[in-house]
Design an enzyme around this catalytic site. Structure first.
Site, PDB file in Angstrom:
ATOM      1  NE  ARG A   1       1.495   2.824   4.947  1.00  0.00           N
ATOM      2  CZ  ARG A   1       0.860   2.377   4.233  1.00  0.00           C
ATOM      3  NH1 ARG A   1       0.173   2.150   3.538  1.00  0.00           N
ATOM      4  NH2 ARG A   1       1.592   0.654   3.974  1.00  0.00           N
TER       5      ARG A   1
ATOM      6  CD  GLU B   1      -0.624 -13.883   4.427  1.00  0.00           C
ATOM      7  OE1 GLU B   1      -1.057 -12.970   4.713  1.00  0.00           O
ATOM      8  OE2 GLU B   1      -1.302 -14.851   5.485  1.00  0.00           O
TER       9      GLU B   1
HETATM   10  P1  AMP Z   1       6.907  -6.618   4.159  1.00  0.00           P
HETATM   11  O1  AMP Z   1       7.083  -6.669   2.971  1.00  0.00           O
HETATM   12  O2  AMP Z   1       5.758  -8.056   4.570  1.00  0.00           O
HETATM   13  O3  AMP Z   1       7.309  -6.587   5.155  1.00  0.00           O
HETATM   14  O4  AMP Z   1       5.683  -5.240   4.494  1.00  0.00           O
HETATM   15  C1  AMP Z   1       6.238  -4.125   4.166  1.00  0.00           C
HETATM   16  C2  AMP Z   1       5.315  -3.761   3.905  1.00  0.00           C
HETATM   17  O5  AMP Z   1       4.392  -3.612   3.312  1.00  0.00           O
HETATM   18  C3  AMP Z   1       5.656  -1.908   3.798  1.00  0.00           C
HETATM   19  O6  AMP Z   1       5.784  -1.224   2.696  1.00  0.00           O
HETATM   20  C4  AMP Z   1       4.598  -1.532   4.819  1.00  0.00           C
HETATM   21  O7  AMP Z   1       3.604   0.047   4.639  1.00  0.00           O
HETATM   22  C5  AMP Z   1       3.618  -2.715   4.208  1.00  0.00           C
HETATM   23  N1  AMP Z   1       2.591  -2.836   5.383  1.00  0.00           N
HETATM   24  C6  AMP Z   1       3.020  -4.306   5.789  1.00  0.00           C
HETATM   25  N2  AMP Z   1       1.827  -4.634   7.406  1.00  0.00           N
HETATM   26  C7  AMP Z   1       1.639  -3.429   7.535  1.00  0.00           C
HETATM   27  C8  AMP Z   1       0.347  -3.259   8.511  1.00  0.00           C
HETATM   28  N3  AMP Z   1       0.706  -3.929  10.018  1.00  0.00           N
HETATM   29  N4  AMP Z   1      -0.042  -2.086   8.386  1.00  0.00           N
HETATM   30  C9  AMP Z   1       0.468  -0.954   7.485  1.00  0.00           C
HETATM   31  N5  AMP Z   1       1.562  -0.937   6.276  1.00  0.00           N
HETATM   32  C10 AMP Z   1       2.222  -2.612   6.475  1.00  0.00           C
END
Ligand code: AMP
Length: 175
Positions: free
Chosen positions: A64, A101
């Site tokens: 995205r 996770e």
């Molecule tokens: P993180 O590495 O945990 O910060 O996750 C970020 C990535 O996961 C981004 O590329 C987001 O597109 C996706 N992501 C994580 N959580 C969500 C969520 N609740 N809704 C949409 N996309 C998410």
């Protein structure tokens, strides 16, 4: 519509989809925002504005982040570089693995980014911060410089910002 009202409208257009892609996840859906011309324009302008003139390329994070990065690169008169999931790039690439996770993931960039290139990282959602932290490491390994990170939405409770230390972060909206 003024920028402020268009931005407020943009925020209202981010959907929340319960239990997608798996039970317990509240998925933040930016597609209604992308489909609204005024909201999209205001959002892109606000994402890049704090870093105006300070970067050479926008690096969009799959998938995205790509949807925002193309528009942001054109608006800022900058180039566009994809940061992709492992195994998708056709030429030699640098790679960084990071923890999810459950298990691990890896992201990659072509390894011909010129040293010293000033990079603005762009993604839709900052959750735990692992993806952005890995992207920062990837750019650094290539000898380029992340001058800042911009995201549409920061999920404050997950404290992903902590992984970025004092690095400049522009999070337009918070949930
Ligand atoms: P993180 O590495 O945990 O910060 O996750 C970020 C990535 O996961 C981004 O590329 C987001 O597109 C996706 N992501 C994580 N959580 C969500 C969520 N609740 N809704 C949409 N996309 C998410």
């Amino acid at each position: 519509m003024t920028d402020a009202s268009a931005l407020a409208r943009a925020e209202s257009l981010i959907g929340t989809i319960p239990d997608y892609p798996e039970p317990g996840i509240l998925f933040r859906d930016i597609t209604p925002l992308l489909a609204d011309a005024a909201a999209l324009r205001a959002t892109i302008d606000a994402l890049v504005e704090p870093f105006a003139g300070g970067f050479d390329v926008v690096a969009g994070i799959e998938a995205r982040g790509f949807l925002l990065a193309g528009a942001a690169a054109i608006a800022a008169d900058a180039g566009l570089v994809p940061i992709r999931k492992a195994g998708k790039l056709p030429r030699p690439a640098a790679s960084v693995s990071y923890s999810l996770e459950y298990g691990t993931a890896a992201i990659e960039m072509h390894d011909d980014l010129a040293p010293g290139t000033r990079v603005l990282l762009l993604d839709d959602v900052l959750a735990t911060g692992g993806t952005i932290a890995a992207a920062r490491q990837l750019v650094a390994e290539l000898g380029a410089e992340v001058i800042g990170t911009a995201v549409l939405l920061e999920l404050d409770a997950l404290k992903g910002r902590a992984l970025l230390g004092s690095a400049p972060l522009n999070a337009l909206f918070h949930a």
